[in-house]
Motif scaffolding. Structure first.
Motif, PDB file in Angstrom:
ATOM      1  N   LEU A  88       0.825  -1.364   0.000  1.00 58.32           N
ATOM      2  CA  LEU A  88      -0.173  -0.101  -0.056  1.00 58.32           C
ATOM      3  C   LEU A  88       0.891   1.293  -0.063  1.00 58.32           C
ATOM      4  CD1 LEU A  88      -2.859  -0.983   2.400  1.00 58.32           C
ATOM      5  CD2 LEU A  88      -2.765  -1.056   0.031  1.00 58.32           C
ATOM      6  N   ASP A  89       1.969   1.241   0.722  1.00 61.13           N
ATOM      7  CA  ASP A  89       2.416   2.710   1.096  1.00 61.13           C
ATOM      8  C   ASP A  89       3.535   2.898  -0.076  1.00 61.13           C
ATOM      9  OD1 ASP A  89       1.255   2.414   3.337  1.00 61.13           O
ATOM     10  OD2 ASP A  89       2.863   2.488   4.855  1.00 61.13           O
ATOM     11  N   HIS A  92       0.820   0.908  -4.038  1.00 66.49           N
ATOM     12  CA  HIS A  92      -0.411   1.799  -4.339  1.00 66.49           C
ATOM     13  C   HIS A  92      -0.241   3.198  -4.182  1.00 66.49           C
ATOM     14  CE1 HIS A  92      -4.669   2.366  -4.395  1.00 66.49           C
ATOM     15  NE2 HIS A  92      -4.809   2.525  -3.281  1.00 66.49           N
ATOM     16  N   GLN A  93       0.658   3.688  -3.348  1.00 68.24           N
ATOM     17  CA  GLN A  93       0.972   5.086  -3.803  1.00 68.24           C
ATOM     18  C   GLN A  93       1.616   5.345  -4.946  1.00 68.24           C
ATOM     19  OE1 GLN A  93      -0.611   6.895  -1.275  1.00 68.24           O
ATOM     20  NE2 GLN A  93      -1.083   5.070   0.268  1.00 68.24           N
ATOM     21  N   ASP A  94       2.204   4.343  -5.423  1.00 60.94           N
ATOM     22  CA  ASP A  94       3.161   4.714  -6.812  1.00 60.94           C
ATOM     23  C   ASP A  94       4.096   5.580  -6.363  1.00 60.94           C
ATOM     24  OD1 ASP A  94       3.782   4.484  -9.147  1.00 60.94           O
ATOM     25  OD2 ASP A  94       2.559   6.188  -9.967  1.00 60.94           O
TER      26      ASP A  94
ATOM     27  N   ARG B 102      -4.831   8.600  -4.593  1.00 56.58           N
ATOM     28  CA  ARG B 102      -4.062   9.805  -5.053  1.00 56.58           C
ATOM     29  C   ARG B 102      -3.698   9.888  -6.324  1.00 56.58           C
ATOM     30  NH1 ARG B 102       1.479   9.007  -5.326  1.00 56.58           N
ATOM     31  NH2 ARG B 102       1.744  11.417  -4.621  1.00 56.58           N
ATOM     32  N   ARG B 103      -3.570   8.618  -7.091  1.00 55.57           N
ATOM     33  CA  ARG B 103      -3.265   8.535  -8.596  1.00 55.57           C
ATOM     34  C   ARG B 103      -4.344   9.118  -9.326  1.00 55.57           C
ATOM     35  NH1 ARG B 103      -0.215   8.978 -10.955  1.00 55.57           N
ATOM     36  NH2 ARG B 103       0.372   7.084 -12.418  1.00 55.57           N
ATOM     37  N   ILE B 121       3.115   7.257   7.031  1.00 54.59           N
ATOM     38  CA  ILE B 121       3.830   7.805   5.819  1.00 54.59           C
ATOM     39  C   ILE B 121       4.033   9.102   6.324  1.00 54.59           C
ATOM     40  CG2 ILE B 121       3.214   8.494   3.721  1.00 54.59           C
ATOM     41  CD1 ILE B 121       1.504   5.882   3.431  1.00 54.59           C
TER      42      ILE B 121
END
Lengths: 295, 230
Positions: A88-89, A92-94, B102-103, B121
């Motif tokens: 995910l981090d 998924h966040q790219d 976010r994408r 994060i």
């Protein structure tokens, strides 16, 4: 000569000394070795303590802030313990990162199962777009790390205590031996034992230190009329079987996947050689498997 | 004669939220965050559609991605989204889902949904901003039940030890944590060295003061208490 882990640490130190966009994130493991770099670059060499979820999330946050993170600890804790953070981090966040593990499948055999991570590559392979390097020599590890830093891709660099006598720096599958009775693919530290096991056999030996993306064209080119393929991988047996199936989708073929066994948990300590034997990954066992399969 | 377009304001949020139907399970989650989100975007954060790609910008990381209707409504009011998009949310043709991506959505700093990811994060993002010499602040929003996730604990400890002044965590507390936080959730932050403020999550002035309180050398936790989840 320095082993892969020592080579990684000295190379990482060089990188943070010269590239202000790179940060190294640690979770106690290897923090002592990088203490000097941490003193010189306290904002970019970060030890989060024994917190592997935070290790990966911190790397992701650094990437989102514009830095290039190198994230490092033992393979079992980096990939298996923090896998949702990787999924995910990072994915998924790219967000990009270079994950560097040490410990491979059973590099610390006396530590037992808690320090074994034979499923790491299969787990990483469940996520799209990761480049996976499995170097077979410290010099390859250094080159692959240096090559991984530019850009913003997602890279998993799997370091091991096991290594081959010589490095190979080619791209994709490199043909180290040519034969007609089958193709044996050796990944990373499996090469020298595959070369020993195939001594005198009429087979092609391919070598790869980069297993994702999988060099389908290279395999396809190596396959002759006898489309018998043997994968020898230093992690879970058959991890790349689906890649072979895809590469040879329209070619009748047989496939044998050698690697860390899936049927049982090898519950024992001892030395690396003991575990190689238990998994049939010593040169003698590999030779027997090949002779049986390629009969 | 000239006319001046009036930007949507706080009074428009209920109408914008009401355009998004079908996520009834998380309506309480959406309602609990609306005032905090409004104060942050309206008065605290320097964050606009014109600046949201600047490296040194303020950053807002919605960790509690459940019930993002209030978030989308505020983003719409502030010009990140078009109101016309809201009614189709969660359909296959929409980029607005029950958890933000976010994408796909400009202005959304992180994709969220699985709990306990935003604060860790945010620690990395604040560390990155510090390493890059950026002064922008990093604000993350978590729920009191989300705080059950152990990953938050790892982040709270490290941010406190490192004195991450750029980091602010706002905990929207609607007392939905299964085992609760006896004595108040702020204590968890205080013991790790954070500056804390516990205020009404409905009082805009109190929220503004809490978010803008000086906290030199320490991260800031704002506990925004709202009515208990029904």
């Amino acid at each position: 000569m320095p082993n892969m882990r020592e080579t990684f640490l000295s190379t990482a130190e060089e990188i943070v000394d010269t590239d202000p966009d790179v940060a190294v994130v640690l979770a106690d493991i290897s923090a002592a070795q990088l203490a000097g770099a941490a003193r010189r670059h306290p904002d970019r060499v970060l030890n989060v303590g024994i917190r592997e979820q935070l290790l990966v999330s911190t790397g992701a946050g650094l990437a989102l802030a514009g830095l290039r993170p190198i994230v490092h600890t033992f393979s079992a804790f980096l990939v298996e313990r923090a896998f949702e953070q990787i999924k995910l981090d990072l994915s998924h966040q790219d967000a990009g990162a270079v994950l560097v593990s040490y410990g491979a499948s059973y590099d610390m055999p006396a530590e037992g199962r808690t320090h074994q991570s034979p499923g790491d590559v299969a787990l990483m392979d469940s996520l799209p777009g990761w480049t996976i390097h499995v170097p077979g020599h410290p010099d390859e590890a250094r080159r692959l790390l240096l090559d991984s830093v530019p850009g913003d891709g997602r890279v998993y660099l799997r370091l091991s205590a096991q290594e081959n006598a010589s490095p190979y720096f080619g791209v994709g599958f490199q043909t180290l031996r040519q034969g007609s009775r089958g193709v044996v693919v050796a990944v990373g530290p499996m090469l020298d034992r595959v070369l020993a096991a195939t001594e005198g056999m009429d087979v092609t030996v391919l070598y790869a230190a980069t297993i994702r993306p999988f060099d389908a064209a290279g395999l396809r080119a190596a396959v002759t009329d006898a489309a018998d393929v043997v994968l020898v991988e230093p992690y879970l047996a058959g991890t790349s079987a689906h890649c072979v199936a895809e590469a040879l989708a329209d070619v009748p073929h047989r496939l044998l996947g050698l690697g860390v066994r899936r049927d049982i948990e090898v519950r024992g300590y001892g030395e690396l050689a003991d575990h190689d034997l238990a998994h049939g990954l010593d040169a003698g066992s590999i030779a027997l498997s090949l002779k049986d399969f390629l009969r | 004669m000239t006319t001046t377009a009036v930007s949507p304001g706080y009074a428009d949020l209920p109408r914008l939220i009401a355009l998004m139907t079908g996520d009834d399970k998380h309506t309480a989650a959406a309602q609990s965050t609306v005032d905090v989100l409004w104060v942050l975007y309206d008065r605290v954060l320097d964050l606009t559609p014109a600046t949201f790609r600047e490296p040194g910008r303020d950053r807002f990381l919605l960790s509690k991605g459940h019930g993002p209707m209030a978030y989308y409504a505020v983003l719409t009011a502030k010009g990140f989204l078009d109101e016309a998009e809201l009614a189709d949310w969660s359909t296959v043709g929409s980029r607005l889902g029950h958890h933000p991506d976010r994408r796909r959505v400009p202005g959304v700093e992180i994709s969220s949904g699985s709990l306990g990811h935003g604060l860790p994060i945010a620690v990395g993002t604040a560390l990155g901003a510090r390493a890059c010499g950026h002064a922008g602040r990093v604000v993350t929003l978590v729920g009191d039940a989300e705080f059950d996730e152990g990953s938050n604990s790892e982040a709270v400890v490290l941010a406190g030890r490192l004195g991450l002044e750029q980091l602010t965590t706002v905990v929207v507390d609607n007392q939905s944590s299964s085992h609760g936080w006896p004595g108040g959730i702020a204590r968890r932050f205080e013991v790790e060295g954070w500056e804390t403020r516990t205020v009404s999550g409905r009082d805009h002035e109190a929220l503004y003061e809490a978010f803008t309180a000086a906290h030199p050398g320490r991260p800031l936790a704002v506990v925004a208490v709202v009515e208990p989840k029904g």
